[in-house]
Enzyme design. Structure first.
Site, PDB file in Angstrom:
ATOM      1  N   TYR B  14       0.834  -1.205   0.000  1.00  0.00           N
ATOM      2  CA  TYR B  14       0.000   0.000   0.000  1.00  0.00           C
ATOM      3  C   TYR B  14       0.870   1.257   0.000  1.00  0.00           C
ATOM      4  CZ  TYR B  14      -3.577   3.300   1.573  1.00  0.00           C
ATOM      5  OH  TYR B  14      -4.426   4.363   1.679  1.00  0.00           O
ATOM      6  N   ASP B  38     -12.092   8.735   4.058  1.00  0.00           N
ATOM      7  CA  ASP B  38     -10.851   9.482   4.258  1.00  0.00           C
ATOM      8  C   ASP B  38     -11.124  10.967   4.058  1.00  0.00           C
ATOM      9  OD1 ASP B  38      -8.348  10.593   4.281  1.00  0.00           O
ATOM     10  OD2 ASP B  38      -7.486   9.223   2.815  1.00  0.00           O
ATOM     11  N   ASP B 101      -4.193   5.047   9.562  1.00  0.00           N
ATOM     12  CA  ASP B 101      -5.074   4.274   8.695  1.00  0.00           C
ATOM     13  C   ASP B 101      -5.488   2.991   9.395  1.00  0.00           C
ATOM     14  OD1 ASP B 101      -5.075   6.040   6.594  1.00  0.00           O
ATOM     15  OD2 ASP B 101      -4.045   4.718   5.178  1.00  0.00           O
TER      16      ASP B 101
END
Lengths: 128, 128
Positions: B14, B38, B101
């Site tokens: 990622y 987000d 995250d």
């Protein structure tokens, strides 16, 4: 909706309750039917009585537990995430685990849900 | 269920996809109907086409975006949480934001959902 400053203060209260070993203060930070999932993936604990039982279980495994922040609290809407190390001391021996807590709050700045991201298999003796 | 090592590798993928500015690699890390929130509290983006649009929007706001880990990835079951700084460079000026995250994965180590905890109001010029 709570302000970011209010949510940061709520996290401070949370850390203080844990680090002063104050179970009733800790429980009071949660709504009456709040949930705890610690670690994420395990059974969910719900409500003040179950949170007290969970606290007692956790604290039966160590003489003291200290939460040490390792970075800033991230506030997003009515949720927060923050990184810390948990240091558990038992018979003078210390073990440490890296954890990220995620919490959602209601309008009264009470915790609706807490999820703790960590892997007990990664806990290790504290160096130094 | 994916192993902790596999999920850590997925997080590496990622970060690499974002830091090499590789949109198609980035999209391929998500399931076909995956969701992105987000920052947390904003509208949820769902599915590869919407993720591509979201990527394009984000990258229209900066020349480059670099994600710099600031602590270990916490793995819990099929979910992870990890802290980092996002550094956005525009016309040579850098702004930084602290983000955590949280991601959930399926059995094929694809991301089912990503939630980014941060407050755009907290973004600031990068020092040094």
């Amino acid at each position: 909706m709570p302000t970011p400053a209010e949510l940061r203060a709520a996290v401070d209260d949370y850390l203080t309750a844990m680090n002063t070993n104050d179970r009733e203060r800790y429980v009071s930070l949660y709504t009456i039917d709040a949930t705890i999932e610690d670690p994420v993936g395990s059974d969910v604990v719900r409500g003040h009585d179950s949170i007290r039982e969970w606290w007692d279980l956790v604290h039966s495994l160590a003489d003291t537990i200290e939460l040490v922040p390792t970075g800033p609290v991230r506030v997003a809407g009515r949720e927060v995430a923050f990184p810390f190390q948990a240091v558990a001391t038992t018979d003078g021996e210390q073990r440490v685990a890296d954890i990220i807590d995620v919490m959602e709050f209601d309008d009264d700045r009470r915790i609706v849900g807490m999820r703790a991201f960590w892997d007990p298999a990664e806990a290790r003796p504290k160096q130094g």
